[in-house]
Design a protein around this motif. Structure first.
Motif, PDB file in Angstrom:
ATOM      1  N   LEU A  50      -1.574   4.994   9.023  1.00 48.43           N
ATOM      2  CA  LEU A  50      -0.348   4.553   9.691  1.00 48.43           C
ATOM      3  C   LEU A  50      -0.154   3.035   9.550  1.00 48.43           C
ATOM      4  N   ALA A  51      -1.242   2.279   9.543  1.00 46.94           N
ATOM      5  CA  ALA A  51      -1.133   0.833   9.333  1.00 46.94           C
ATOM      6  C   ALA A  51      -0.613   0.543   7.925  1.00 46.94           C
ATOM      7  N   ASP A  52      -1.096   1.310   6.934  1.00 49.10           N
ATOM      8  CA  ASP A  52      -0.584   1.164   5.562  1.00 49.10           C
ATOM      9  C   ASP A  52       0.911   1.458   5.521  1.00 49.10           C
ATOM     10  N   CYS A  53       1.314   2.518   6.205  1.00 54.00           N
ATOM     11  CA  CYS A  53       2.732   2.895   6.227  1.00 54.00           C
ATOM     12  C   CYS A  53       3.574   1.833   6.927  1.00 54.00           C
ATOM     13  N   ALA A  54       3.049   1.244   7.980  1.00 52.57           N
ATOM     14  CA  ALA A  54       3.791   0.199   8.700  1.00 52.57           C
ATOM     15  C   ALA A  54       4.013  -1.012   7.804  1.00 52.57           C
ATOM     16  N   ARG A  55       3.031  -1.321   6.948  1.00 47.76           N
ATOM     17  CA  ARG A  55       3.205  -2.429   5.999  1.00 47.76           C
ATOM     18  C   ARG A  55       4.191  -2.066   4.886  1.00 47.76           C
ATOM     19  N   ALA A  56       4.116  -0.826   4.421  1.00 43.92           N
ATOM     20  CA  ALA A  56       4.950  -0.399   3.298  1.00 43.92           C
ATOM     21  C   ALA A  56       6.396  -0.125   3.712  1.00 43.92           C
ATOM     22  N   THR A  57       6.584   0.423   4.920  1.00 38.84           N
ATOM     23  CA  THR A  57       7.923   0.806   5.375  1.00 38.84           C
ATOM     24  C   THR A  57       8.117   0.394   6.833  1.00 38.84           C
TER      25      THR A  57
ATOM     26  N   PRO B 117       0.832  -1.201   0.000  1.00 39.26           N
ATOM     27  CA  PRO B 117       0.000   0.000   0.000  1.00 39.26           C
ATOM     28  C   PRO B 117       0.869   1.255   0.000  1.00 39.26           C
ATOM     29  N   ASP B 118       0.279   2.329  -0.464  1.00 39.44           N
ATOM     30  CA  ASP B 118       0.988   3.611  -0.422  1.00 39.44           C
ATOM     31  C   ASP B 118       1.138   4.054   1.024  1.00 39.44           C
ATOM     32  N   CYS B 119       2.225   4.748   1.282  1.00 37.41           N
ATOM     33  CA  CYS B 119       2.437   5.310   2.609  1.00 37.41           C
ATOM     34  C   CYS B 119       2.270   6.817   2.504  1.00 37.41           C
ATOM     35  N   ARG B 120       1.230   7.310   3.128  1.00 38.80           N
ATOM     36  CA  ARG B 120       0.973   8.753   3.125  1.00 38.80           C
ATOM     37  C   ARG B 120       1.211   9.282   4.544  1.00 38.80           C
ATOM     38  N   LEU B 121       2.473   9.213   4.944  1.00 35.93           N
ATOM     39  CA  LEU B 121       2.852   9.589   6.308  1.00 35.93           C
ATOM     40  C   LEU B 121       2.571  11.062   6.582  1.00 35.93           C
ATOM     41  N   ASP B 122       2.835  11.923   5.606  1.00 38.18           N
ATOM     42  CA  ASP B 122       2.590  13.354   5.791  1.00 38.18           C
ATOM     43  C   ASP B 122       1.111  13.627   6.056  1.00 38.18           C
ATOM     44  N   GLU B 123       0.246  12.935   5.328  1.00 37.64           N
ATOM     45  CA  GLU B 123      -1.196  13.115   5.529  1.00 37.64           C
ATOM     46  C   GLU B 123      -1.609  12.642   6.926  1.00 37.64           C
ATOM     47  N   ALA B 124      -1.066  11.502   7.337  1.00 37.20           N
ATOM     48  CA  ALA B 124      -1.374  10.987   8.675  1.00 37.20           C
ATOM     49  C   ALA B 124      -0.923  11.968   9.745  1.00 37.20           C
ATOM     50  N   GLN B 125       0.261  12.532   9.561  1.00 35.03           N
ATOM     51  CA  GLN B 125       0.786  13.477  10.558  1.00 35.03           C
ATOM     52  C   GLN B 125      -0.051  14.753  10.606  1.00 35.03           C
ATOM     53  N   ARG B 126      -0.498  15.220   9.454  1.00 38.21           N
ATOM     54  CA  ARG B 126      -1.342  16.431   9.422  1.00 38.21           C
ATOM     55  C   ARG B 126      -2.663  16.207  10.154  1.00 38.21           C
ATOM     56  N   GLN B 127      -3.216  15.005  10.030  1.00 39.09           N
ATOM     57  CA  GLN B 127      -4.528  14.721  10.620  1.00 39.09           C
ATOM     58  C   GLN B 127      -4.438  14.221  12.067  1.00 39.09           C
ATOM     59  N   LEU B 128      -3.230  13.913  12.505  1.00 39.34           N
ATOM     60  CA  LEU B 128      -3.034  13.377  13.850  1.00 39.34           C
ATOM     61  C   LEU B 128      -3.585  14.342  14.896  1.00 39.34           C
ATOM     62  N   GLY B 129      -4.374  13.837  15.815  1.00 40.50           N
ATOM     63  CA  GLY B 129      -4.925  14.653  16.883  1.00 40.50           C
ATOM     64  C   GLY B 129      -6.277  15.254  16.575  1.00 40.50           C
ATOM     65  N   GLN B 130      -6.731  15.147  15.340  1.00 42.63           N
ATOM     66  CA  GLN B 130      -8.066  15.633  15.009  1.00 42.63           C
ATOM     67  C   GLN B 130      -9.069  14.542  15.381  1.00 42.63           C
ATOM     68  N   PRO B 131      -9.987  14.837  16.291  1.00 41.73           N
ATOM     69  CA  PRO B 131     -10.897  13.804  16.801  1.00 41.73           C
ATOM     70  C   PRO B 131     -11.677  13.070  15.714  1.00 41.73           C
ATOM     71  N   ASP B 132     -12.074  13.779  14.667  1.00 40.04           N
ATOM     72  CA  ASP B 132     -12.878  13.143  13.627  1.00 40.04           C
ATOM     73  C   ASP B 132     -12.033  12.338  12.633  1.00 40.04           C
ATOM     74  N   ALA B 133     -10.708  12.320  12.811  1.00 46.26           N
ATOM     75  CA  ALA B 133      -9.825  11.640  11.863  1.00 46.26           C
ATOM     76  C   ALA B 133      -9.100  10.435  12.465  1.00 46.26           C
ATOM     77  N   GLN B 134      -9.454  10.038  13.679  1.00 44.70           N
ATOM     78  CA  GLN B 134      -8.709   8.970  14.349  1.00 44.70           C
ATOM     79  C   GLN B 134      -8.701   7.662  13.565  1.00 44.70           C
ATOM     80  N   THR B 135      -9.840   7.254  13.048  1.00 43.83           N
ATOM     81  CA  THR B 135      -9.913   6.004  12.287  1.00 43.83           C
ATOM     82  C   THR B 135      -9.078   6.108  11.022  1.00 43.83           C
ATOM     83  N   ARG B 136      -9.164   7.238  10.339  1.00 42.37           N
ATOM     84  CA  ARG B 136      -8.399   7.444   9.100  1.00 42.37           C
ATOM     85  C   ARG B 136      -6.896   7.452   9.396  1.00 42.37           C
TER      86      ARG B 136
END
Length: 135
Positions: free
Chosen positions: A48-55, A24-43
């Motif tokens: 981050l799970a995709d990134c853990a598989r990719a890298t 899967p693609d790793c969109r670490l920057d997107e995950a970091q931007r959304q980190l801490g936003q209550p409505d984005a926790q699942t996303r």
């Protein structure tokens, strides 16, 4: 190049292409931007799970997984992720500092203080703050 050499090169290229598509693609920057936003926790968790598989050897992924788990009050999980980040990048201060915060939240003041002291000892510019933190 011989036919056999061409076939081997082509087969190797196809294997690399298939492997790249399977990861899967790793969109670490997107995950970091959304980190801490209550409505984005699942996303964020999914990104981050995709990134853990990719890298899997990228310390930043484990670090952000730890921060994300901490933000969701999953403190045992946060400790595991942050310890992994420290293993992957022992010289990085961020995972150690976030791990110290988790230990504070768990009421483990001595462990937190030891982590803060470790980071401050490495970061020469912060040595004057050591007595304040360690009280």
């Amino acid at each position: 190049m011989t036919r056999r050499g061409t076939a081997i090169t082509l087969a190797a290229a196809l294997c690399v292409a298939a492997q790249a598509q399977a990861q899967p693609d790793c969109r670490l920057d997107e995950a970091q931007r959304q980190l801490g936003q209550p409505d984005a926790q699942t996303r964020v968790t999914a990104l981050l799970a995709d990134c853990a598989r990719a890298t899997p050897a990228d310390w930043r992924v484990a670090w952000l997984q730890g921060v994300n788990a901490r933000n969701q009050q999953r403190l045992d999980e946060a400790v595991a992720f942050l310890q992994r980040a420290r293993t992957l990048a022992p010289a990085e201060a961020a995972p150690a500092l976030d791990l110290a915060v988790v230990h504070e939240w768990r009421g483990e003041s001595a462990t937190a203080a030891a982590l803060y002291a470790e980071v401050l000892a490495r970061e020469l510019g912060h040595e004057p703050g050591l007595p304040v933190i360690l009280g």
